[in-house]
Write a protein that holds these residues in place. Structure first.
Motif, short mmCIF file in Angstrom:
data_model
loop_
_atom_site.label_atom_id
_atom_site.label_comp_id
_atom_site.label_asym_id
_atom_site.label_seq_id
_atom_site.Cartn_x
_atom_site.Cartn_y
_atom_site.Cartn_z
N THR A 180 -3.00 0.93 -4.12
CA THR A 180 -2.47 -0.43 -4.07
C THR A 180 -2.07 -0.77 -5.51
OG1 THR A 180 -4.57 -1.57 -4.52
CG2 THR A 180 -4.09 -1.02 -2.21
N VAL A 213 0.88 -1.18 0.00
CA VAL A 213 0.00 0.00 0.00
C VAL A 213 0.91 1.23 0.00
CG1 VAL A 213 -1.82 1.26 1.21
CG2 VAL A 213 -1.72 -1.24 1.38
N LYS A 249 -8.80 -3.42 -0.10
CA LYS A 249 -8.16 -2.47 -1.01
C LYS A 249 -9.11 -1.34 -1.39
CE LYS A 249 -4.89 -5.84 -2.70
NZ LYS A 249 -4.43 -6.69 -3.79
#
Length: 126
Positions: free
Chosen positions: A97, A39, A87
């Motif tokens: 991401t 991330v 996500k």
């Protein structure tokens, strides 16, 4: 003869309870899974935002984001969530991401020191 029948029935009952317990224990062990993915972010504020967003998804039991590696490590209950749901929550708070990118609107809401897409800001952190 009567004692034997009673003992045999009790034995089957206990065996049945043990079998149910073992199956339930085995099922409970399979629900948790360790998940790690990258991330984007650069600082402690990013860390707090990323971890809070991940933990806000039902089924995420543990979340830890490592600043230098950008790796988000989690323990999730696969019966309640999946990586795409997590996500999606992360991009909603402004963090990219590999599969999903935050909208400009979400990215612009992060603190100016958290602008990981801006090389001048990133260079100040490293």
């Amino acid at each position: 003869m009567f004692v034997y029948i009673k003992y045999s029935s009790m034995k089957k009952y206990i065996l049945g309870i043990m079998l149910v317990g073992i199956c339930a224990f085995g099922y409970a062990q399979d629900k948790n899974k360790k998940v790690i993915f990258e991330v984007d972010g650069i600082c402690e504020m990013c860390k707090m935002r990323i971890e809070k967003a991940a933990l806000g998804v039902p089924g995420v039991k543990y979340a830890l984001w490592d600043i230098p590696s950008h790796q988000l490590s989690m323990i999730i209950d696969e019966r309640k969530t999946n990586t795409m749901e997590i996500k999606t929550a992360l991009v909603a708070v402004g963090h990219d991401t590999k599969e999903l990118k935050a909208t400009e609107e979400a990215y612009n809401k992060v603190n100016p020191c958290c602008k990981y897409r801006d090389s001048t800001v990133v260079n100040k952190h490293y």
